[in-house]
Design an enzyme around this catalytic site. Structure first.
Site, PDB file in Angstrom:
ATOM      1  N   ALA A  69      95.054  38.760  19.392  1.00  0.00           N
ATOM      2  CA  ALA A  69      96.473  38.454  19.213  1.00  0.00           C
ATOM      3  C   ALA A  69      96.574  37.401  18.116  1.00  0.00           C
ATOM      4  CB  ALA A  69      97.057  37.948  20.518  1.00  0.00           C
ATOM      5  N   GLY A 113      92.696  40.217  22.270  1.00  0.00           N
ATOM      6  CA  GLY A 113      93.638  41.328  22.385  1.00  0.00           C
ATOM      7  C   GLY A 113      93.168  42.576  21.658  1.00  0.00           C
ATOM      8  N   GLU A 116      91.018  44.232  24.129  1.00  0.00           N
ATOM      9  CA  GLU A 116      91.899  44.742  25.187  1.00  0.00           C
ATOM     10  C   GLU A 116      92.644  45.995  24.731  1.00  0.00           C
ATOM     11  OE1 GLU A 116      93.659  40.788  25.634  1.00  0.00           O
ATOM     12  OE2 GLU A 116      93.187  40.905  27.770  1.00  0.00           O
ATOM     13  N   GLU A 136      88.974  34.186  24.266  1.00  0.00           N
ATOM     14  CA  GLU A 136      90.194  33.387  24.448  1.00  0.00           C
ATOM     15  C   GLU A 136      89.911  31.988  24.980  1.00  0.00           C
ATOM     16  OE1 GLU A 136      89.809  36.567  25.379  1.00  0.00           O
ATOM     17  OE2 GLU A 136      91.641  37.719  25.013  1.00  0.00           O
TER      18      GLU A 136
HETATM   19  C1  HXC Z   1      95.451  34.905  13.474  1.00  0.00           C
HETATM   20  C2  HXC Z   1      93.432  35.292  12.465  1.00  0.00           C
HETATM   21  C3  HXC Z   1      92.880  35.722  13.680  1.00  0.00           C
HETATM   22  C4  HXC Z   1      93.725  35.734  14.848  1.00  0.00           C
HETATM   23  C5  HXC Z   1      91.345  35.839  12.174  1.00  0.00           C
HETATM   24  N1  HXC Z   1      92.451  35.383  11.569  1.00  0.00           N
HETATM   25  N2  HXC Z   1      91.586  36.045  13.467  1.00  0.00           N
HETATM   26  N3  HXC Z   1      94.703  34.888  12.364  1.00  0.00           N
HETATM   27  N4  HXC Z   1      94.996  35.311  14.675  1.00  0.00           N
HETATM   28  N5  HXC Z   1      93.302  36.157  16.030  1.00  0.00           N
HETATM   29  C6  HXC Z   1      92.608  35.025  10.150  1.00  0.00           C
HETATM   30  C7  HXC Z   1      91.915  33.727   9.834  1.00  0.00           C
HETATM   31  O1  HXC Z   1      92.732  32.629  10.178  1.00  0.00           O
HETATM   32  C8  HXC Z   1      91.721  33.857   8.340  1.00  0.00           C
HETATM   33  O2  HXC Z   1      92.935  33.555   7.704  1.00  0.00           O
HETATM   34  C9  HXC Z   1      91.457  35.335   8.154  1.00  0.00           C
HETATM   35  O3  HXC Z   1      91.968  35.989   9.329  1.00  0.00           O
HETATM   36  C10 HXC Z   1      89.983  35.650   8.058  1.00  0.00           C
HETATM   37  O4  HXC Z   1      89.324  35.081   9.162  1.00  0.00           O
HETATM   38  P1  HXC Z   1      88.030  34.121   9.028  1.00  0.00           P
HETATM   39  O5  HXC Z   1      87.940  33.319  10.261  1.00  0.00           O
HETATM   40  O6  HXC Z   1      88.054  33.397   7.729  1.00  0.00           O
HETATM   41  O7  HXC Z   1      86.856  35.226   8.979  1.00  0.00           O
HETATM   42  P2  HXC Z   1      85.382  35.076   9.508  1.00  0.00           P
HETATM   43  O8  HXC Z   1      84.791  33.761   9.129  1.00  0.00           O
HETATM   44  O9  HXC Z   1      84.674  36.300   9.037  1.00  0.00           O
HETATM   45  O10 HXC Z   1      85.480  35.108  11.089  1.00  0.00           O
HETATM   46  C11 HXC Z   1      85.932  36.255  11.745  1.00  0.00           C
HETATM   47  C12 HXC Z   1      86.266  35.943  13.243  1.00  0.00           C
HETATM   48  C13 HXC Z   1      87.223  34.727  13.286  1.00  0.00           C
HETATM   49  C14 HXC Z   1      84.970  35.636  13.980  1.00  0.00           C
HETATM   50  C15 HXC Z   1      86.894  37.187  13.831  1.00  0.00           C
HETATM   51  O11 HXC Z   1      88.324  34.987  12.401  1.00  0.00           O
HETATM   52  C16 HXC Z   1      87.762  34.440  14.644  1.00  0.00           C
HETATM   53  O12 HXC Z   1      87.055  33.879  15.482  1.00  0.00           O
HETATM   54  N6  HXC Z   1      89.030  34.798  14.891  1.00  0.00           N
HETATM   55  C17 HXC Z   1      89.704  34.487  16.134  1.00  0.00           C
HETATM   56  C18 HXC Z   1      89.199  35.359  17.224  1.00  0.00           C
HETATM   57  C19 HXC Z   1      89.914  35.059  18.551  1.00  0.00           C
HETATM   58  O13 HXC Z   1      89.852  33.942  19.049  1.00  0.00           O
HETATM   59  N7  HXC Z   1      90.575  36.055  19.111  1.00  0.00           N
HETATM   60  C20 HXC Z   1      91.293  35.929  20.351  1.00  0.00           C
HETATM   61  C21 HXC Z   1      92.716  35.499  20.077  1.00  0.00           C
HETATM   62  S1  HXC Z   1      93.595  35.196  21.569  1.00  0.00           S
HETATM   63  P3  HXC Z   1      92.972  32.613   6.394  1.00  0.00           P
HETATM   64  O14 HXC Z   1      94.438  32.486   6.099  1.00  0.00           O
HETATM   65  O15 HXC Z   1      92.288  31.344   6.755  1.00  0.00           O
HETATM   66  O16 HXC Z   1      92.220  33.408   5.369  1.00  0.00           O
HETATM   67  C22 HXC Z   1      94.019  36.706  22.142  1.00  0.00           C
HETATM   68  C23 HXC Z   1      94.808  36.702  23.402  1.00  0.00           C
HETATM   69  C24 HXC Z   1      95.203  38.064  23.817  1.00  0.00           C
HETATM   70  O17 HXC Z   1      93.709  37.694  21.584  1.00  0.00           O
HETATM   71  C25 HXC Z   1      96.154  37.974  24.942  1.00  0.00           C
HETATM   72  C26 HXC Z   1      97.039  39.174  25.050  1.00  0.00           C
HETATM   73  C27 HXC Z   1      98.054  39.318  23.987  1.00  0.00           C
END
Ligand code: HXC
Length: 262
Positions: A69, A113, A116, A136
């Site tokens: 998400a 998400g 999911e 998360e």
């Molecule tokens: C918003 C995101 C994002 C996310 C990545 N980006 N994931 N933006 N929401 N979930 C953005 C980054 O901010 C970055 O933007 C660009 O995408 C590239 O990501 P990087 O981190 O620079 O890439 P990398 O180093 O290759 O790492 C990849 C990654 C990492 C390991 C996937 O991005 C990451 O850990 N993302 C978050 C994963 C996460 O926590 N997901 C769960 C979210 S909570 P910029 O502008 O800096 O280039 C969730 C709850 C669901 O999903 C509940 C139900 C709805």
């Protein structure tokens, strides 16, 4: 129809086509925001209602199916924004009402998400580059789109707890070993393999395909007795379809069946 956050196209050369939906917010690794989930829900319902479509494939990019998400959008939310705004249920659960098969074709990250969403599909075909996770907990929340329920059903309690509580990722090989995905294919073959599986499904009679999907989903909803009784009723109903007459006659007369697809 053109969408802002997804790409859609029809593929295949049989009477029933496959709808290919590509999540498309590349700069954000397909982070799932309201706009994307609205687009996805709209496209899913439109293809489900299209009598020329037999199967739907949902995919992302080479780097990410979806990285979760959209954290930037969620960071501002308070309780009333999520509860009052019906966050998740409002536009995440549309996929559950789709009656035709939906295949997730996953390459790269399927996190939070994103994992999911893949699990909400009927089955997952993974590229060898796929990485699944429910991270998360690292950002102070927990899975909220069914991850705590579907992951243990897919991989068992121990692995699900491990993934959800430590936030570790599972690679494609482990995901296949654990039953999270149905098959792993080379990354450069992912879309072709998913479309090939979809084309096989499209070649069968739609009533059997849709009723079989409905019955398998019942296995996760209630008791074994209820599920078996439900299956028995739909199994009986299949003997009212032309596809059953055609399929069985074709077998007995040693020819290929011609299903009506309606
Ligand atoms: C918003 C995101 C994002 C996310 C990545 N980006 N994931 N933006 N929401 N979930 C953005 C980054 O901010 C970055 O933007 C660009 O995408 C590239 O990501 P990087 O981190 O620079 O890439 P990398 O180093 O290759 O790492 C990849 C990654 C990492 C390991 C996937 O991005 C990451 O850990 N993302 C978050 C994963 C996460 O926590 N997901 C769960 C979210 S909570 P910029 O502008 O800096 O280039 C969730 C709850 C669901 O999903 C509940 C139900 C709805």
């Amino acid at each position: 129809m053109a969408y802002d956050n997804i790409l859609t196209e029809l593929r295949g050369d049989g009477p029933l086509k496959t709808a290919l939906i590509t999540l498309h917010r590349p700069k954000q690794l397909n982070a799932l925001n309201d706009g994307l989930m609205d687009d996805l829900g709209h496209a899913l319902l439109a293809f489900d209602a299209d009598p020329g479509v037999g199967c739907i494939v949902v995919t992302g990019s080479e780097k990410a199916f979806a990285a979760g998400a959209d954290i930037a959008a969620m960071a501002k939310y308070g309780f009333q924004d999520t509860y009052g705004g019906n966050f998740i249920t409002r536009n995440w659960e549309t996929i559950r009402s789709v009656r035709k098969p939906v295949i997730a074709a996953v390459a790269g990250f399927a996190l939070g998400g994103g994992c999911e969403l893949a699990m909400m599909c009927d089955f997952i075909i993974a590229a060898d580059s796929a990485k699944f996770g429910q991270p998360e907990i690292k950002i102070g929340i927990m899975p909220g789109a069914g991850g705590t329920q579907r992951l243990p059903r897919a991989v068992g309690k121990s692995k699900a707890m491990d993934m959800i509580l430590t936030a570790r990722m599972m690679d494609a090989a482990e995901a296949e070993r654990s039953g999270l995905v149905s098959r792993v294919v080379p990354a450069d073959r992912l879309i072709d393999e998913a479309l090939a599986a979809a084309a096989v499904i499209c070649s069968y009679g739609m009533p059997s395909v849709m009723m079989a999907k409905e019955c398998v989903n019942r296995a996760f909803e209630g008791t074994l007795s209820d599920g078996v009784a439900y299956e028995r009723r739909l199994f009986h109903a299949m003997f009212a379809t032309e596809d059953q007459k055609e399929g069985m006659d074709a077998f007995l007369t040693k020819r290929a069946p011609v299903f009506r697809h309606r």
